[in-house]
Design a protein around this motif. Sequence first.
Motif, PDB file in Angstrom:
ATOM      1  N   THR A  15       0.853  -1.176   0.000  1.00 14.22           N
ATOM      2  CA  THR A  15       0.000   0.000   0.000  1.00 14.22           C
ATOM      3  C   THR A  15       0.896   1.235   0.000  1.00 14.22           C
ATOM      4  O   THR A  15       2.097   1.145   0.260  1.00 14.22           O
ATOM      5  CB  THR A  15      -0.958   0.010   1.203  1.00 14.22           C
ATOM      6  N   SER A  16       0.317   2.384  -0.307  1.00 16.33           N
ATOM      7  CA  SER A  16       1.121   3.597  -0.495  1.00 16.33           C
ATOM      8  C   SER A  16       2.017   3.893   0.695  1.00 16.33           C
ATOM      9  O   SER A  16       3.203   4.231   0.545  1.00 16.33           O
ATOM     10  CB  SER A  16       0.199   4.795  -0.744  1.00 16.33           C
ATOM     11  N   THR A  17       1.469   3.746   1.893  1.00 13.54           N
ATOM     12  CA  THR A  17       2.228   4.145   3.074  1.00 13.54           C
ATOM     13  C   THR A  17       3.403   3.226   3.322  1.00 13.54           C
ATOM     14  O   THR A  17       4.402   3.641   3.928  1.00 13.54           O
ATOM     15  CB  THR A  17       1.313   4.179   4.314  1.00 13.54           C
ATOM     16  N   ASP A  18       3.326   1.965   2.885  1.00 12.97           N
ATOM     17  CA  ASP A  18       4.490   1.086   2.983  1.00 12.97           C
ATOM     18  C   ASP A  18       5.697   1.737   2.324  1.00 12.97           C
ATOM     19  O   ASP A  18       6.805   1.712   2.864  1.00 12.97           O
ATOM     20  CB  ASP A  18       4.203  -0.254   2.302  1.00 12.97           C
ATOM     21  N   VAL A  19       5.464   2.295   1.175  1.00  6.16           N
ATOM     22  CA  VAL A  19       6.544   2.916   0.405  1.00  6.16           C
ATOM     23  C   VAL A  19       6.907   4.275   0.985  1.00  6.16           C
ATOM     24  O   VAL A  19       8.076   4.576   1.250  1.00  6.16           O
ATOM     25  CB  VAL A  19       6.140   3.060  -1.079  1.00  6.16           C
ATOM     26  N   VAL A  20       5.897   5.110   1.203  1.00  5.43           N
ATOM     27  CA  VAL A  20       6.148   6.483   1.646  1.00  5.43           C
ATOM     28  C   VAL A  20       6.839   6.511   3.014  1.00  5.43           C
ATOM     29  O   VAL A  20       7.832   7.217   3.218  1.00  5.43           O
ATOM     30  CB  VAL A  20       4.826   7.275   1.688  1.00  5.43           C
ATOM     31  N   ASP A  21       6.332   5.730   3.973  1.00  2.00           N
ATOM     32  CA  ASP A  21       6.902   5.768   5.323  1.00  2.00           C
ATOM     33  C   ASP A  21       8.286   5.150   5.372  1.00  2.00           C
ATOM     34  O   ASP A  21       9.188   5.665   6.042  1.00  2.00           O
ATOM     35  CB  ASP A  21       5.978   5.056   6.306  1.00  2.00           C
ATOM     36  N   THR A  22       8.471   4.029   4.680  1.00  2.00           N
ATOM     37  CA  THR A  22       9.792   3.401   4.696  1.00  2.00           C
ATOM     38  C   THR A  22      10.818   4.273   3.980  1.00  2.00           C
ATOM     39  O   THR A  22      11.950   4.430   4.449  1.00  2.00           O
ATOM     40  CB  THR A  22       9.735   2.004   4.058  1.00  2.00           C
ATOM     41  N   ALA A  23      10.415   4.871   2.866  1.00  2.00           N
ATOM     42  CA  ALA A  23      11.328   5.767   2.150  1.00  2.00           C
ATOM     43  C   ALA A  23      11.633   7.012   2.971  1.00  2.00           C
ATOM     44  O   ALA A  23      12.766   7.509   2.981  1.00  2.00           O
ATOM     45  CB  ALA A  23      10.721   6.158   0.808  1.00  2.00           C
ATOM     46  N   GLN A  24      10.623   7.503   3.663  1.00  2.00           N
ATOM     47  CA  GLN A  24      10.852   8.676   4.512  1.00  2.00           C
ATOM     48  C   GLN A  24      11.842   8.338   5.624  1.00  2.00           C
ATOM     49  O   GLN A  24      12.653   9.191   6.017  1.00  2.00           O
ATOM     50  CB  GLN A  24       9.536   9.149   5.111  1.00  2.00           C
ATOM     51  N   ASN A  25      11.803   7.108   6.104  1.00  2.00           N
ATOM     52  CA  ASN A  25      12.779   6.687   7.103  1.00  2.00           C
ATOM     53  C   ASN A  25      14.190   6.680   6.524  1.00  2.00           C
ATOM     54  O   ASN A  25      15.160   7.010   7.222  1.00  2.00           O
ATOM     55  CB  ASN A  25      12.422   5.303   7.641  1.00  2.00           C
ATOM     56  N   LEU A  26      14.319   6.291   5.256  1.00  2.00           N
ATOM     57  CA  LEU A  26      15.624   6.349   4.598  1.00  2.00           C
ATOM     58  C   LEU A  26      16.153   7.785   4.580  1.00  2.00           C
ATOM     59  O   LEU A  26      17.334   8.034   4.868  1.00  2.00           O
ATOM     60  CB  LEU A  26      15.522   5.831   3.162  1.00  2.00           C
ATOM     61  N   LEU A  27      15.283   8.715   4.243  1.00  3.39           N
ATOM     62  CA  LEU A  27      15.692  10.118   4.187  1.00  3.39           C
ATOM     63  C   LEU A  27      16.010  10.661   5.577  1.00  3.39           C
ATOM     64  O   LEU A  27      16.987  11.400   5.757  1.00  3.39           O
ATOM     65  CB  LEU A  27      14.598  10.950   3.527  1.00  3.39           C
ATOM     66  N   LEU A  28      15.193  10.299   6.564  1.00  2.00           N
ATOM     67  CA  LEU A  28      15.454  10.749   7.926  1.00  2.00           C
ATOM     68  C   LEU A  28      16.765  10.174   8.454  1.00  2.00           C
ATOM     69  O   LEU A  28      17.518  10.860   9.161  1.00  2.00           O
ATOM     70  CB  LEU A  28      14.303  10.342   8.848  1.00  2.00           C
ATOM     71  N   ASP A  29      17.040   8.932   8.128  1.00  3.25           N
ATOM     72  CA  ASP A  29      18.281   8.302   8.557  1.00  3.25           C
ATOM     73  C   ASP A  29      19.476   9.088   8.026  1.00  3.25           C
ATOM     74  O   ASP A  29      20.422   9.391   8.773  1.00  3.25           O
ATOM     75  CB  ASP A  29      18.325   6.861   8.054  1.00  3.25           C
ATOM     76  N   GLU A  30      19.430   9.459   6.761  1.00  9.26           N
ATOM     77  CA  GLU A  30      20.522  10.226   6.165  1.00  9.26           C
ATOM     78  C   GLU A  30      20.581  11.634   6.744  1.00  9.26           C
ATOM     79  O   GLU A  30      21.667  12.157   7.037  1.00  9.26           O
ATOM     80  CB  GLU A  30      20.350  10.280   4.647  1.00  9.26           C
ATOM     81  N   ALA A  31      19.419  12.262   6.919  1.00  3.95           N
ATOM     82  CA  ALA A  31      19.382  13.616   7.468  1.00  3.95           C
ATOM     83  C   ALA A  31      19.965  13.641   8.878  1.00  3.95           C
ATOM     84  O   ALA A  31      20.750  14.536   9.232  1.00  3.95           O
ATOM     85  CB  ALA A  31      17.952  14.139   7.474  1.00  3.95           C
ATOM     86  N   LEU A  32      19.584  12.669   9.699  1.00  3.41           N
ATOM     87  CA  LEU A  32      20.102  12.623  11.070  1.00  3.41           C
ATOM     88  C   LEU A  32      21.600  12.332  11.092  1.00  3.41           C
ATOM     89  O   LEU A  32      22.331  12.856  11.948  1.00  3.41           O
ATOM     90  CB  LEU A  32      19.337  11.583  11.879  1.00  3.41           C
ATOM     91  N   SER A  33      22.065  11.532  10.154  1.00  5.71           N
ATOM     92  CA  SER A  33      23.509  11.281  10.064  1.00  5.71           C
ATOM     93  C   SER A  33      24.259  12.578   9.771  1.00  5.71           C
ATOM     94  O   SER A  33      25.327  12.835  10.345  1.00  5.71           O
ATOM     95  CB  SER A  33      23.806  10.249   8.975  1.00  5.71           C
ATOM     96  N   LEU A  34      23.702  13.395   8.874  1.00  7.26           N
ATOM     97  CA  LEU A  34      24.329  14.677   8.559  1.00  7.26           C
ATOM     98  C   LEU A  34      24.317  15.616   9.762  1.00  7.26           C
ATOM     99  O   LEU A  34      25.307  16.292  10.052  1.00  7.26           O
ATOM    100  CB  LEU A  34      23.613  15.320   7.375  1.00  7.26           C
ATOM    101  N   ILE A  35      23.190  15.654  10.467  1.00  5.37           N
ATOM    102  CA  ILE A  35      23.101  16.510  11.652  1.00  5.37           C
ATOM    103  C   ILE A  35      24.080  16.042  12.719  1.00  5.37           C
ATOM    104  O   ILE A  35      24.756  16.859  13.371  1.00  5.37           O
ATOM    105  CB  ILE A  35      21.664  16.523  12.200  1.00  5.37           C
ATOM    106  N   MET A  36      24.193  14.745  12.909  1.00  7.13           N
ATOM    107  CA  MET A  36      25.123  14.223  13.916  1.00  7.13           C
ATOM    108  C   MET A  36      26.560  14.575  13.572  1.00  7.13           C
ATOM    109  O   MET A  36      27.372  14.856  14.466  1.00  7.13           O
ATOM    110  CB  MET A  36      24.926  12.716  14.064  1.00  7.13           C
ATOM    111  N   ALA A  37      26.888  14.591  12.290  1.00 10.61           N
ATOM    112  CA  ALA A  37      28.230  15.030  11.885  1.00 10.61           C
ATOM    113  C   ALA A  37      28.432  16.505  12.220  1.00 10.61           C
ATOM    114  O   ALA A  37      29.516  16.923  12.651  1.00 10.61           O
ATOM    115  CB  ALA A  37      28.430  14.784  10.395  1.00 10.61           C
TER     116      ALA A  37
END
Length: 435
Positions: free
Chosen positions: A99-121
């Motif tokens: 379903t749509s949210t499977d893709v949207v939420d999991t992909a958003q987690n990918l982006l958040l993971d990268e964003a938080l990695s940048l902030i932590m740096a």
Amino acid sequence: MIDRYSTPELRTLWSEASRYRAWLKVELAAMQAQAELGEVPAAAHAELVQKSEHDPLDEAFALRVAEIEAVTRHDIVAFTTALSERYGDAARFIHHGLTSTDVVDTAQNLLLDEALSLIMADVQALQEVCRSQAVAYKHTPTVGRTHGIHAEPMTFGLKFLNWMATLDRDLERLSAARARVRVVMMSGSVGTYAHVSPEVEEKVAAAWGWQVAPVTNQTLARDRHAEVLSAIAIFGTTLEKIAVEIRHLQRSEVREAMEPFGAGQKGSSSMPHKKNPILTENVTGLARLLRGYLVTALENVPLWHERDISHSSAERVILPDATQAASYAARRLTGVLRNLVVFPERMLKNMNDLGGLVFSQRVLHLLIDDKGMAREAAYAVVQRNALQSWETGEGLRDLLSRDPENPLDDSDLDRAFDLQWYLREVDHIFARFGL
């Protein structure tokens, strides 16, 4: 986030094309798992991987999705339609059972993971500057202030050491929040796995080194995102705490430290003498935004039944904006602290301006410990002379030396008014941090 308060890396990360590349990564990961389970043709998956590598999703693709969405009024349908146009028949196996949210939420987690990695740096870079400045000013005397009033001597390096330690806790919170969103959700409509095997979700999570969301409905629970925004908001308060201190130290009446002021910089359109703390004031303003984003994230947690999309529009703003504002503010403050202009002589002058009042507690303890006075009597002697010092400007030591009720002699007063006695444990504090 407007370009003025964004960083290049996060601006790119949250672009529409990047979002669609994340969606495709999720779709292809699910498709690979389904191919391994024999649910979709492996050849179709291999073809899509090859085509996506040769012709990656770009801004032109994002524009095409927008054109289709203007008709379909559904972003995932527009996305899969645009994929079919771009990559051909093999794309028909995309989104199989999801379903749509499977893709949207999991992909958003990918982006958040990268964003938080940048902030932590960014946090680590700021922390390293604090460490360096803490060492540089480890033994630089300054007056500590409580309630904005002179309290007792300390060192300027201790301020930086405190900030360094706080940033360490920020890193812990950000790391924990990142772990909270490093989860895969591929459970289908209302989370029952009716049209997609749980093994698909498990295979994707294993391939990424992530966790499976153990139970969902049709959306990933938004307390996870609230935790992310909470960690970011708390980090923002750390940035503001540091910024406010710099702003106070730069005040004309204090002038112990100030932001760097560049060649050709102008402080005011009307007053040529001005050097204003605009960089740290900017950080303070961005910290207010970060706290506001947290409020919205908390309000996103309760959704109707198995899901609604009241959170969706808000998250399209708060997640990119919060991560970009945090990164930008961290980098701005790092530059301020790295190039901070410090005035140690002014620190000593300010400390001495009150005529030794900052040594009052040491006098109190000598009266109690060495002279055997009752605490109330000793306090009365010190306070009486201290208040007279406040009112007349005469030094506390001079007043005490003439007070017939004060039994301390000159050698006692030398000990009481010894600046280094107050700083004797600074090395011990620094040693706790290996410094």
